[in-house]
Motif scaffolding. Structure first.
Motif, mmCIF file in Angstrom:
data_model
loop_
_atom_site.group_PDB
_atom_site.id
_atom_site.type_symbol
_atom_site.label_atom_id
_atom_site.label_comp_id
_atom_site.label_asym_id
_atom_site.label_seq_id
_atom_site.Cartn_x
_atom_site.Cartn_y
_atom_site.Cartn_z
ATOM 1 N N LEU A 74 -4.533 16.070 -7.127
ATOM 2 C CA LEU A 74 -4.469 15.842 -8.578
ATOM 3 C C LEU A 74 -5.316 14.641 -8.997
ATOM 4 C CD1 LEU A 74 -0.661 16.458 -9.191
ATOM 5 C CD2 LEU A 74 -2.549 17.869 -10.025
ATOM 6 N N LEU A 75 -5.202 13.553 -8.249
ATOM 7 C CA LEU A 75 -5.975 12.348 -8.588
ATOM 8 C C LEU A 75 -7.471 12.580 -8.404
ATOM 9 C CD1 LEU A 75 -3.838 9.456 -7.040
ATOM 10 C CD2 LEU A 75 -4.054 10.092 -9.457
ATOM 11 N N ASN A 76 -7.828 13.285 -7.359
ATOM 12 C CA ASN A 76 -9.238 13.558 -7.089
ATOM 13 C C ASN A 76 -9.845 14.392 -8.226
ATOM 14 O OD1 ASN A 76 -11.528 13.217 -5.515
ATOM 15 N ND2 ASN A 76 -11.123 15.036 -4.297
ATOM 16 N N GLU A 77 -9.085 15.363 -8.705
ATOM 17 C CA GLU A 77 -9.542 16.184 -9.830
ATOM 18 C C GLU A 77 -9.643 15.333 -11.098
ATOM 19 O OE1 GLU A 77 -7.577 19.750 -12.373
ATOM 20 O OE2 GLU A 77 -7.529 19.982 -10.193
ATOM 21 N N LYS A 78 -8.674 14.471 -11.301
ATOM 22 C CA LYS A 78 -8.616 13.610 -12.502
ATOM 23 C C LYS A 78 -9.757 12.598 -12.533
ATOM 24 C CE LYS A 78 -5.325 10.563 -14.829
ATOM 25 N NZ LYS A 78 -5.356 11.158 -16.147
ATOM 26 N N PHE A 106 -4.017 6.233 -15.149
ATOM 27 C CA PHE A 106 -3.169 6.868 -16.158
ATOM 28 C C PHE A 106 -3.392 6.157 -17.493
ATOM 29 C CE2 PHE A 106 -0.911 7.243 -12.065
ATOM 30 C CZ PHE A 106 -0.981 8.620 -11.919
ATOM 31 N N PRO A 107 -4.479 6.489 -18.190
ATOM 32 C CA PRO A 107 -4.820 5.771 -19.420
ATOM 33 C C PRO A 107 -4.117 6.332 -20.660
ATOM 34 C CG PRO A 107 -6.518 7.358 -18.954
ATOM 35 C CD PRO A 107 -5.514 7.442 -17.818
ATOM 36 N N PHE A 108 -4.107 5.521 -21.695
ATOM 37 C CA PHE A 108 -3.709 5.948 -23.033
ATOM 38 C C PHE A 108 -4.840 6.823 -23.567
ATOM 39 C CE2 PHE A 108 -2.508 4.898 -27.536
ATOM 40 C CZ PHE A 108 -1.227 5.414 -27.456
ATOM 41 N N THR A 109 -4.648 7.499 -24.668
ATOM 42 C CA THR A 109 -5.669 8.405 -25.184
ATOM 43 C C THR A 109 -7.001 7.716 -25.466
ATOM 44 O OG1 THR A 109 -4.725 8.093 -27.376
ATOM 45 C CG2 THR A 109 -4.078 10.083 -26.183
ATOM 46 N N ASN A 110 -6.993 6.418 -25.746
ATOM 47 C CA ASN A 110 -8.237 5.681 -26.012
ATOM 48 C C ASN A 110 -8.828 5.056 -24.748
ATOM 49 O OD1 ASN A 110 -6.421 3.656 -25.543
ATOM 50 N ND2 ASN A 110 -6.606 2.698 -27.542
ATOM 51 N N ASN A 111 -8.373 5.500 -23.582
ATOM 52 C CA ASN A 111 -8.829 5.019 -22.268
ATOM 53 C C ASN A 111 -8.372 3.607 -21.926
ATOM 54 O OD1 ASN A 111 -10.026 7.397 -21.453
ATOM 55 N ND2 ASN A 111 -11.980 6.871 -22.389
ATOM 56 N N ASP A 136 0.866 -1.181 0.000
ATOM 57 C CA ASP A 136 0.000 0.000 0.000
ATOM 58 C C ASP A 136 0.900 1.227 0.000
ATOM 59 O OD1 ASP A 136 -2.179 -1.663 0.169
ATOM 60 O OD2 ASP A 136 -2.360 -1.480 2.346
ATOM 61 N N ILE A 137 0.742 2.060 -1.014
ATOM 62 C CA ILE A 137 1.582 3.237 -1.161
ATOM 63 C C ILE A 137 0.777 4.469 -0.764
ATOM 64 C CG2 ILE A 137 2.901 4.652 -2.784
ATOM 65 C CD1 ILE A 137 3.387 2.080 -4.386
ATOM 66 N N PRO A 138 1.273 5.242 0.191
ATOM 67 C CA PRO A 138 0.537 6.434 0.610
ATOM 68 C C PRO A 138 0.525 7.485 -0.497
ATOM 69 C CG PRO A 138 2.672 6.377 1.663
ATOM 70 C CD PRO A 138 2.528 5.089 0.928
ATOM 71 N N ILE A 139 -0.559 8.215 -0.574
ATOM 72 C CA ILE A 139 -0.715 9.279 -1.557
ATOM 73 C C ILE A 139 -0.393 10.600 -0.870
ATOM 74 C CG2 ILE A 139 -2.346 10.445 -3.079
ATOM 75 C CD1 ILE A 139 -3.965 7.807 -3.151
#
Length: 153
Positions: free
Chosen positions: A49-53, A63-68, A39-42
Motif C-alpha cells: 500500500l505504501l509503495n503504491e501511495k 499520510f497528508p491532509f488534502t493540501n499535502n 523502528d517499526i516493521p512494515i
C-alpha cells in the motif's frame, strides 16, 4: 503508533530496503520520551500500500491532509472513527484504543512481551530493558500474523 507519530511520518522515515518505519526526533517532531524512538516493521500488505501511495503523492508526509500538509488531529480522529464504524465497531474509537487493540491482538497471537513492548514504544527504564535490543527485521513475521484479521481483497 501514537497519533503524533502517525501524523508526522514522512517519506524519509520509511526505510524501503529494510521494510521499517523509523520513529525519530526531528525538527518537526518530538517523541514522547527518549525510549519512544524505534523502528517499526512494515507488514507485507502495508508495504504494498505504501509503495503504491508513494508513487502517487507529492506530499512530504506519508499520510497528508488534502493540501499535502501535516494531517490535523481532528482529521485523524474523524478517519479513525469512520474506519471503526465501517468495521462495525460501536465503541468510541480513538487511535489510543487502536494501540491497545494492536497490543492485545499481538498478545493473542503469542508475540513475546518484550517485542510487543518495543512495537508500541513502552519501555520501562530497567537494566534488563536497557540491554535488550530488538532487531526490527526479526519482527516482520510477527506483525504479519495480524494480516489474517483483514478481509481478503
Amino acid at each position: 503508533m501514537r497519533k503524533d507519530e502517525l501524523r508526522s511520518i514522512n517519506w524519509d522515515n520509511v526505510d524501503w530496503e529494510n521494510r521499517i518505519i523509523k520513529i525519530r526526533v526531528s525538527e518537526e517532531f518530538a517523541t514522547d520520551t527518549d525510549s519512544s524512538e524505534r523502528d517499526i516493521p512494515i507488514s507485507d500488505k502495508l508495504y504494498d500500500l505504501l509503495n503504491e501511495k508513494r508513487n502517487k503523492t507529492k506530499s512530504h508526509y506519508v499520510f497528508p491532509f488534502t493540501n499535502n500538509n501535516k494531517l490535523s488531529e481532528r482529521t485523524l480522529l474523524s478517519n479513525c472513527k469512520r474506519i471503526a464504524k465501517d468495521a462495525g465497531i460501536n465503541k468510541n474509537a480513538t487511535l489510543h484504543l487502536f494501540r491497545h487493540s494492536f497490543n492485545s491482538h499481538l498478545a493473542q497471537k503469542e508475540v513475546d512481551y518484550t517485542m510487543r513492548q518495543y512495537l508500541i514504544g513502552h519501555k520501562p527504564r530497567t537494566i534488563t530493558d536497557y540491554y535488550t535490543k530488538i532487531d526490527p527485521k526479526l519482527l516482520h513475521s510477527k506483525v504479519n500474523l495480524l494480516e489474517d484479521l483483514l478481509p481478503n481483497n
